[in-house]
Scaffold this motif. Structure first.
Motif, short mmCIF file in Angstrom:
data_model
loop_
_atom_site.label_atom_id
_atom_site.label_comp_id
_atom_site.label_asym_id
_atom_site.label_seq_id
_atom_site.Cartn_x
_atom_site.Cartn_y
_atom_site.Cartn_z
N THR A 127 -1.65 14.25 1.31
CA THR A 127 -2.59 13.41 0.57
C THR A 127 -3.90 13.27 1.35
O THR A 127 -3.97 13.52 2.56
CB THR A 127 -2.02 12.01 0.35
N TRP A 128 -4.93 12.80 0.62
CA TRP A 128 -6.20 12.51 1.27
C TRP A 128 -6.06 11.36 2.24
O TRP A 128 -6.70 11.33 3.29
CB TRP A 128 -7.26 12.20 0.22
N ALA A 129 -5.22 10.39 1.90
CA ALA A 129 -4.99 9.27 2.81
C ALA A 129 -4.39 9.76 4.12
O ALA A 129 -4.76 9.29 5.22
CB ALA A 129 -4.05 8.26 2.15
N GLY A 130 -3.46 10.71 4.03
CA GLY A 130 -2.87 11.28 5.23
C GLY A 130 -3.89 12.04 6.05
O GLY A 130 -3.93 11.92 7.29
N PHE A 131 -4.72 12.81 5.38
CA PHE A 131 -5.75 13.58 6.08
C PHE A 131 -6.71 12.66 6.82
O PHE A 131 -7.02 12.86 8.00
CB PHE A 131 -6.52 14.45 5.08
N ILE A 132 -7.19 11.63 6.14
CA ILE A 132 -8.15 10.70 6.75
C ILE A 132 -7.51 9.91 7.88
O ILE A 132 -8.08 9.77 8.97
CB ILE A 132 -8.74 9.75 5.68
N GLY A 133 -6.30 9.38 7.63
CA GLY A 133 -5.61 8.62 8.66
C GLY A 133 -5.27 9.46 9.88
O GLY A 133 -5.47 9.02 11.03
N GLY A 134 -4.78 10.67 9.65
CA GLY A 134 -4.46 11.55 10.76
C GLY A 134 -5.67 11.95 11.56
O GLY A 134 -5.64 11.98 12.80
N THR A 135 -6.77 12.23 10.87
CA THR A 135 -8.01 12.60 11.55
C THR A 135 -8.56 11.45 12.37
O THR A 135 -8.99 11.63 13.52
CB THR A 135 -9.06 13.07 10.53
N ALA A 136 -8.55 10.25 11.80
CA ALA A 136 -9.06 9.07 12.50
C ALA A 136 -8.26 8.80 13.77
O ALA A 136 -8.84 8.53 14.84
CB ALA A 136 -9.02 7.85 11.58
N PHE A 137 -6.94 8.87 13.67
CA PHE A 137 -6.13 8.62 14.86
C PHE A 137 -6.33 9.72 15.90
O PHE A 137 -6.36 9.44 17.11
CB PHE A 137 -4.65 8.52 14.51
N ALA A 138 -6.46 10.95 15.46
CA ALA A 138 -6.67 12.06 16.40
C ALA A 138 -7.98 11.88 17.16
O ALA A 138 -8.04 12.15 18.37
CB ALA A 138 -6.66 13.38 15.65
N ILE A 139 -9.02 11.44 16.48
CA ILE A 139 -10.30 11.19 17.15
C ILE A 139 -10.13 10.12 18.21
O ILE A 139 -10.61 10.25 19.35
CB ILE A 139 -11.37 10.78 16.12
N ALA A 140 -9.44 9.03 17.85
CA ALA A 140 -9.22 7.94 18.80
C ALA A 140 -8.39 8.41 19.99
O ALA A 140 -8.71 8.10 21.15
CB ALA A 140 -8.54 6.77 18.10
N ALA A 141 -7.32 9.17 19.72
CA ALA A 141 -6.45 9.65 20.79
C ALA A 141 -7.17 10.63 21.70
O ALA A 141 -7.06 10.55 22.94
CB ALA A 141 -5.20 10.29 20.18
N GLY A 142 -7.90 11.57 21.11
CA GLY A 142 -8.64 12.54 21.91
C GLY A 142 -9.70 11.88 22.77
O GLY A 142 -9.89 12.23 23.94
N SER A 143 -10.40 10.92 22.20
CA SER A 143 -11.43 10.19 22.94
C SER A 143 -10.81 9.39 24.08
O SER A 143 -11.38 9.31 25.18
CB SER A 143 -12.20 9.26 22.00
N MET A 144 -9.66 8.79 23.84
CA MET A 144 -8.97 8.03 24.88
C MET A 144 -8.54 8.92 26.04
O MET A 144 -8.70 8.56 27.22
CB MET A 144 -7.75 7.32 24.29
#
Length: 231
Positions: A127-144
């Motif tokens: 789903t689009w919700a999954g895509f957006i949620g997964g991308t947002a968390f990945a950005i946060a995790a990668g930045s951390m």
């Protein structure tokens, strides 16, 4: 007696989680060890990927070269990033955070939120919700990961994280498209709860290709990890 669908689903999810944790632990240990071990580990994975690709594509000679490139990228990205003595390990940890973060949270957000499908013809459950949620968390995790590694300027890393997370989920869709075109559900049965190596590494190959390209472009082969994270 046939087990209820809910029971089977819970059992499969538990198996998927256990095997995923075990594989993650092995990958992290190999990344930490580096050296010959990482070459052997990802070399074996690349060979396995090529064998699965050969089977999925029905041993088509026309698909062999793309399969060799696919397997080659799976080998080259972790090995060459890890060559960087100073930044190789943080770069690999960043890559794992992007791929695992986008995968896990795309699944969670997709299940919890639902909504419009991302590409139903290729992957009916995404789903689009999954895509957006997964991308947002990945950005946060990668930045951390970058921040913990001592990167001073996080914004460029966050931008690269966005594109890498998008590539990771795009790699998943690409693999689903290839399997669907050949009438195959799973690339194999090597990994309990996940299927084959292609099923598990589809996002890693795509995100790894982007990470390696950025790292080599900015830092050269010897300092690809630094080129990826330090701006």
């Amino acid at each position: 007696m046939k087990k209820p669908a809910t029971f089977r689903g819970a059992s499969e999810l538990k198996l998927r989680i256990i095997s995923g944790v075990v594989l993650a632990a092995i990958a992290l240990f190999v990344a930490w060890a580096g050296g010959a071990l990482i070459v052997l580990f990802w070399g074996a994975a690349a060979i396995g990927l090529l064998v699965e690709w050969w089977k999925v594509t029905k041993r088509s000679v026309a698909w062999l070269v793309p399969g060799m490139i696919y397997a080659g990228v799976a080998f080259a990205s972790p090995v060459l990033l890890r060559l960087d003595a100073a930044w190789g390990l943080p770069a690999l940890l960043w890559l794992f955070a992007i791929v695992w973060g986008s995968d896990v949270f795309a699944y969670i957000c997709g299940r919890l939120i639902g909504g419009p499908k991302l590409w139903p013809r290729v992957s009916p459950k995404k789903t689009w919700a999954g895509f957006i949620g997964g991308t947002a968390f990945a950005i946060a995790a990668g930045s951390m990961i970058a921040w913990l590694a001592g990167v001073a300027w996080i914004l460029p890393v966050s931008i690269v994280s966005f594109f890498a997370a998008t590539a990771s989920q795009g790699g998943d869709l690409l693999e689903s498209s290839i399997k669907r075109s050949f009438g195959v559900k799973d690339s194999g049965s090597l990994i309990p709860g996940h299927g084959g190596l292609m099923d598990r590494l589809d996002g890693f190959v795509a995100a790894g290709a982007l990470a390696l390209a950025v790292g080599v472009w900015r830092g050269g082969v010897a300092h690809a990890g630094q080129g990826l994270l330090v701006w």
